[in-house]
Design a protein around this motif. Sequence first.
Motif, PDB file in Angstrom:
ATOM      1  N   ARG A  84       0.841  -1.207   0.000  1.00 24.29           N
ATOM      2  CA  ARG A  84       0.000   0.000   0.000  1.00 24.29           C
ATOM      3  C   ARG A  84       0.873   1.252   0.000  1.00 24.29           C
ATOM      4  NH1 ARG A  84      -2.651  -2.597   4.232  1.00 24.29           N
ATOM      5  NH2 ARG A  84      -4.529  -3.640   3.516  1.00 24.29           N
ATOM      6  N   SER A  85       0.340   2.322  -0.622  1.00 26.41           N
ATOM      7  CA  SER A  85       1.186   3.511  -0.762  1.00 26.41           C
ATOM      8  C   SER A  85       0.755   4.666   0.136  1.00 26.41           C
ATOM      9  CB  SER A  85       1.190   3.954  -2.222  1.00 26.41           C
ATOM     10  OG  SER A  85      -0.148   4.193  -2.608  1.00 26.41           O
ATOM     11  N   ASP A  86      -0.260   4.476   0.993  1.00 22.43           N
ATOM     12  CA  ASP A  86      -0.684   5.594   1.850  1.00 22.43           C
ATOM     13  C   ASP A  86       0.365   5.876   2.939  1.00 22.43           C
ATOM     14  OD1 ASP A  86      -1.916   4.149   4.574  1.00 22.43           O
ATOM     15  OD2 ASP A  86      -1.930   2.904   2.777  1.00 22.43           O
ATOM     16  N   ALA A  87       0.247   7.060   3.538  1.00 17.56           N
ATOM     17  CA  ALA A  87       1.257   7.529   4.503  1.00 17.56           C
ATOM     18  C   ALA A  87       1.363   6.607   5.716  1.00 17.56           C
ATOM     19  CB  ALA A  87       0.914   8.944   4.951  1.00 17.56           C
ATOM     20  N   LYS A  88       0.207   6.139   6.207  1.00 15.80           N
ATOM     21  CA  LYS A  88       0.191   5.277   7.399  1.00 15.80           C
ATOM     22  C   LYS A  88       0.942   3.963   7.108  1.00 15.80           C
ATOM     23  CE  LYS A  88      -1.027   3.822  11.438  1.00 15.80           C
ATOM     24  NZ  LYS A  88      -0.152   4.232  12.504  1.00 15.80           N
ATOM     25  N   SER A  89       0.712   3.401   5.932  1.00 14.51           N
ATOM     26  CA  SER A  89       1.382   2.143   5.575  1.00 14.51           C
ATOM     27  C   SER A  89       2.885   2.357   5.432  1.00 14.51           C
ATOM     28  CB  SER A  89       0.814   1.583   4.271  1.00 14.51           C
ATOM     29  OG  SER A  89      -0.560   1.344   4.405  1.00 14.51           O
ATOM     30  N   GLU A  90       3.249   3.518   4.855  1.00 12.42           N
ATOM     31  CA  GLU A  90       4.685   3.798   4.714  1.00 12.42           C
ATOM     32  C   GLU A  90       5.348   3.942   6.076  1.00 12.42           C
ATOM     33  OE1 GLU A  90       5.110   7.034   1.967  1.00 12.42           O
ATOM     34  OE2 GLU A  90       4.515   5.746   0.276  1.00 12.42           O
ATOM     35  N   GLU A  91       4.626   4.564   6.996  1.00 12.56           N
ATOM     36  CA  GLU A  91       5.167   4.719   8.351  1.00 12.56           C
ATOM     37  C   GLU A  91       5.345   3.337   9.012  1.00 12.56           C
ATOM     38  OE1 GLU A  91       2.513   6.590  11.103  1.00 12.56           O
ATOM     39  OE2 GLU A  91       4.030   6.703  12.679  1.00 12.56           O
ATOM     40  N   THR A  92       4.339   2.477   8.853  1.00 13.83           N
ATOM     41  CA  THR A  92       4.430   1.133   9.441  1.00 13.83           C
ATOM     42  C   THR A  92       5.637   0.388   8.881  1.00 13.83           C
ATOM     43  OG1 THR A  92       2.044   1.064   9.723  1.00 13.83           O
ATOM     44  CG2 THR A  92       3.181  -1.050   9.772  1.00 13.83           C
ATOM     45  N   ARG A  93       5.889   0.540   7.584  1.00 10.47           N
ATOM     46  CA  ARG A  93       7.041  -0.148   6.984  1.00 10.47           C
ATOM     47  C   ARG A  93       8.361   0.394   7.532  1.00 10.47           C
ATOM     48  NH1 ARG A  93       3.690  -0.371   2.313  1.00 10.47           N
ATOM     49  NH2 ARG A  93       4.556   1.520   1.382  1.00 10.47           N
ATOM     50  N   ARG A  94       8.419   1.721   7.711  1.00  7.60           N
ATOM     51  CA  ARG A  94       9.644   2.299   8.308  1.00  7.60           C
ATOM     52  C   ARG A  94       9.842   1.740   9.715  1.00  7.60           C
ATOM     53  NH1 ARG A  94       8.088   7.044   5.782  1.00  7.60           N
ATOM     54  NH2 ARG A  94       6.969   7.785   7.625  1.00  7.60           N
ATOM     55  N   GLN A  95       8.749   1.642  10.459  1.00 11.98           N
ATOM     56  CA  GLN A  95       8.836   1.120  11.826  1.00 11.98           C
ATOM     57  C   GLN A  95       9.259  -0.346  11.821  1.00 11.98           C
ATOM     58  OE1 GLN A  95       4.815   2.109  12.939  1.00 11.98           O
ATOM     59  NE2 GLN A  95       5.449   3.955  14.050  1.00 11.98           N
ATOM     60  N   TYR A  96       8.784  -1.080  10.829  1.00 11.93           N
ATOM     61  CA  TYR A  96       9.158  -2.506  10.762  1.00 11.93           C
ATOM     62  C   TYR A  96      10.648  -2.656  10.449  1.00 11.93           C
ATOM     63  CZ  TYR A  96       9.317  -7.405   9.333  1.00 11.93           C
ATOM     64  OH  TYR A  96       9.653  -8.741   9.213  1.00 11.93           O
ATOM     65  N   VAL A  97      11.141  -1.857   9.506  1.00 11.09           N
ATOM     66  CA  VAL A  97      12.576  -1.915   9.192  1.00 11.09           C
ATOM     67  C   VAL A  97      13.396  -1.578  10.445  1.00 11.09           C
ATOM     68  CG1 VAL A  97      14.439  -0.875   7.829  1.00 11.09           C
ATOM     69  CG2 VAL A  97      12.259  -1.435   6.735  1.00 11.09           C
ATOM     70  N   ALA A  98      12.967  -0.553  11.179  1.00 11.43           N
ATOM     71  CA  ALA A  98      13.672  -0.182  12.416  1.00 11.43           C
ATOM     72  C   ALA A  98      13.621  -1.333  13.413  1.00 11.43           C
ATOM     73  CB  ALA A  98      13.039   1.068  13.021  1.00 11.43           C
ATOM     74  N   HIS A  99      12.490  -2.016  13.472  1.00  7.18           N
ATOM     75  CA  HIS A  99      12.350  -3.154  14.391  1.00  7.18           C
ATOM     76  C   HIS A  99      13.315  -4.280  14.016  1.00  7.18           C
ATOM     77  CE1 HIS A  99      10.803  -6.592  16.527  1.00  7.18           C
ATOM     78  NE2 HIS A  99      10.472  -7.181  15.395  1.00  7.18           N
ATOM     79  N   VAL A 100      13.360  -4.620  12.728  1.00 11.27           N
ATOM     80  CA  VAL A 100      14.278  -5.690  12.294  1.00 11.27           C
ATOM     81  C   VAL A 100      15.721  -5.282  12.609  1.00 11.27           C
ATOM     82  CG1 VAL A 100      15.165  -6.966  10.291  1.00 11.27           C
ATOM     83  CG2 VAL A 100      12.699  -6.563  10.521  1.00 11.27           C
ATOM     84  N   ALA A 101      16.037  -4.016  12.366  1.00 11.50           N
ATOM     85  CA  ALA A 101      17.396  -3.535  12.670  1.00 11.50           C
ATOM     86  C   ALA A 101      17.690  -3.676  14.166  1.00 11.50           C
ATOM     87  CB  ALA A 101      17.543  -2.083  12.222  1.00 11.50           C
ATOM     88  N   ASN A 102      16.716  -3.330  14.987  1.00 13.39           N
ATOM     89  CA  ASN A 102      16.931  -3.444  16.439  1.00 13.39           C
ATOM     90  C   ASN A 102      17.149  -4.889  16.865  1.00 13.39           C
ATOM     91  OD1 ASN A 102      16.754  -0.719  16.824  1.00 13.39           O
ATOM     92  ND2 ASN A 102      14.565  -0.742  17.353  1.00 13.39           N
ATOM     93  N   MET A 103      16.383  -5.799  16.270  1.00 10.40           N
ATOM     94  CA  MET A 103      16.562  -7.221  16.585  1.00 10.40           C
ATOM     95  C   MET A 103      17.973  -7.666  16.188  1.00 10.40           C
ATOM     96  SD  MET A 103      14.282  -8.616  18.246  1.00 10.40           S
ATOM     97  CE  MET A 103      12.751  -9.399  18.561  1.00 10.40           C
ATOM     98  N   LEU A 104      18.411  -7.241  15.010  1.00  8.53           N
ATOM     99  CA  LEU A 104      19.740  -7.653  14.546  1.00  8.53           C
ATOM    100  C   LEU A 104      20.835  -7.051  15.432  1.00  8.53           C
ATOM    101  CD1 LEU A 104      19.150  -7.414  10.687  1.00  8.53           C
ATOM    102  CD2 LEU A 104      19.331  -9.509  12.061  1.00  8.53           C
ATOM    103  N   LYS A 105      20.618  -5.826  15.899  1.00 16.49           N
ATOM    104  CA  LYS A 105      21.590  -5.212  16.818  1.00 16.49           C
ATOM    105  C   LYS A 105      21.657  -6.010  18.117  1.00 16.49           C
ATOM    106  CE  LYS A 105      20.203  -0.826  16.027  1.00 16.49           C
ATOM    107  NZ  LYS A 105      19.839   0.531  16.415  1.00 16.49           N
TER     108      LYS A 105
END
Length: 691
Positions: free
Chosen positions: A198-219
């Motif tokens: 999805r291309s709406d702002a809320k979905s883009e925000e969720t994806r950014r948050q998910y990437v940050a989450h995966v990064a935190n797990m890897l850290k």
Amino acid sequence: MRRLPLFLVVLLVCTAAASAQTAGSAASVKTDKVYAPIPGFDATAMEKTADPCANFYQYACGNFSKVHPIPADAPEFDEFYNLMEYNTQVLHELLQKAASAQANIGTNEQKVGDYYQSCLDTATIEKRGLAPIEPELRRIAALQSKGDLPQLAARLNRMGVGVFFSYFSMPDFKNATMEIAAIDQGGLGLPEKDYYLRSDAKSEETRRQYVAHVANMLKLLGESPEAAQSDAQKVMDFETALAKGSMGVVERRDPDKIYHMMTLTSFATTAPAIEAPQYLQWMGSPQVEKLNVVSPDFFPALNKTIEATDLPVIQAYLRAHLADAFASRLPHAFDEEHFDFYGRKLEGTPQQQARWKRCVRGTDNALGEALGQLYAAQYFTPDMKAETVQMVQQIEDAMGKDIDELDWMSPETRVKAKQKLHMIANKIGYPNKWRDYSKLEIKPNDALGNEVRAQEFETAYELNKIGKPVDRQEWGMTPPTVNAYYDPTQNNINFPAGILQPAFYDKNATAATNYGHIGAVVGHELTHGFDDEGAKFDGDGNLHDWWTAQDKKNFEERTDCVANEYSQFTAVDDLKVNGKLTLGENTADNGGARLALMALMAHASQSESDPTPEQQEERTFTPQQQFFLGWAQNWCSNERPELVRMLAQTNEHSPDNIRVTGVVVNMPQFAQAFGCKAGQPMAPVKACRVW
Ligand SMILES: [Zn+2]
């Protein structure tokens, strides 16, 4: 974790159970709220100054949010949530007793006690750090080539880590007496494919948050911040490619679209990278020649994505999913990070649930029929069962009458519909025969090991069914569960003991209120046998068309009416209800309420006893009004907007307030009960009716 078989239709989605597995802070609130049953007739929830004909949800539930604020550790609050929390307290007592009982090794009591106690022991979990998953991390690190992936994927899948895809057993849609092998899309960290697209702002925000989450797990697993950030973005790209190859939630409701029998040999050629024949062996599957490829387009996409992705990216993907799957049995930082994304960001829940609650539900998940035996023995009596059986019988009779009276169905289809109805089996309370856990080893002080062994035990149990007859006595939910389901391949309705309690079934409420509450739930499950999905299965549970062409056309005109009607309702902010995704549930809600009201009317001609003190105020309403209030109060709720958004995009149920409105606007009996005039919001001129 125990997974619901593909394609069961349930009463509601239990979101709290999802966060129970995932979330977890050891340092949670000291003052846990104590939950008490909500009465079947809840006058405090009503907003009596509201006009029932203008907005019945507001009238029946307008004060619910004020009386029942959402607890900080919950994504929502409603009668289901309240009863689930109440049942959790009950199970907690049983588990505390089991944990201190010094029961003999190998007994169910020892297993549930040690499972619970070890989960609670955060000091040991903290001390052991990453040691319990170290062997898996080493295996991931030791991968030499992509050719080694299938064996590792099988190992992780057996442990319940959902990487790449899933492999399981299910009844054969075309021969529902037999269990077959099935393979399906999977491997995503976000709830559903469209979250990636999805291309709406809320979905883009969720994806950014998910990437940050995966990064935190890897850290947390030891990567440098720069490497973790870069890997997380590539994991996102990898999952996005899998999402693009996945089937969407609406399509997956159509049984014809998720049934594709293939030989193992020809399936293997669609995705050579997963080496299907060897993978099945590594999973411990019985030998199979054919299997159901649930989502056939996914596997070529998976194959291409694996080929196009560098091995280190896939290794990061596997590490992140491993840590997420076991976050609640790893040190606090993992548990907290997992909750922060899946609880706080996706569901909007500010605070982690108390550890003990999550451990109680974890035990229910892992050892549900061991714990369920203790629960059922104390909390579900033979007279409760007898009363439920009687109500189910009355509602089935109502459905028989309803089918007889339909003006749009030919005699030919009518006979078949009634045959199917009479073949529906009723399962009430708990299983006749309990699961045997003797081969599952549960040790003290080994939270993660217990979890892994429980998962592997479950996988072996499920795969062992392949090629054998379906066991229709088996349950897809544990006894304390506050939910219910219809299984189209078994043509049975299932009501766990956990839901047959107040507010849904309340001895102190009037019959009319109980018919509106649990009666409509029974009718809901029964109607699932005849919704747009259920109607495709016959009385034996086979995917087999028993409709004449004209009757099917009439049926589809009626279901289209419901789909269009619900698509007009707003779920949250700018987001409308997805009328196609929720069609089966909305059909079941409408049919269920009608059947329960028919059964009440037949029952009301029998004797009604003198009112109890609790019933004084309830009796100021007519029985029909009590019925509709009971129906509405099933769905009084207080939900966080984040949760409503997530459910509207992924879940087959309409939002709670719409479940109330959608039904009453379609029932002239409602307008009659409350004296609404034609054209008022709750009495529209145009209404839809399937059953
Ligand atoms: Zn349902």
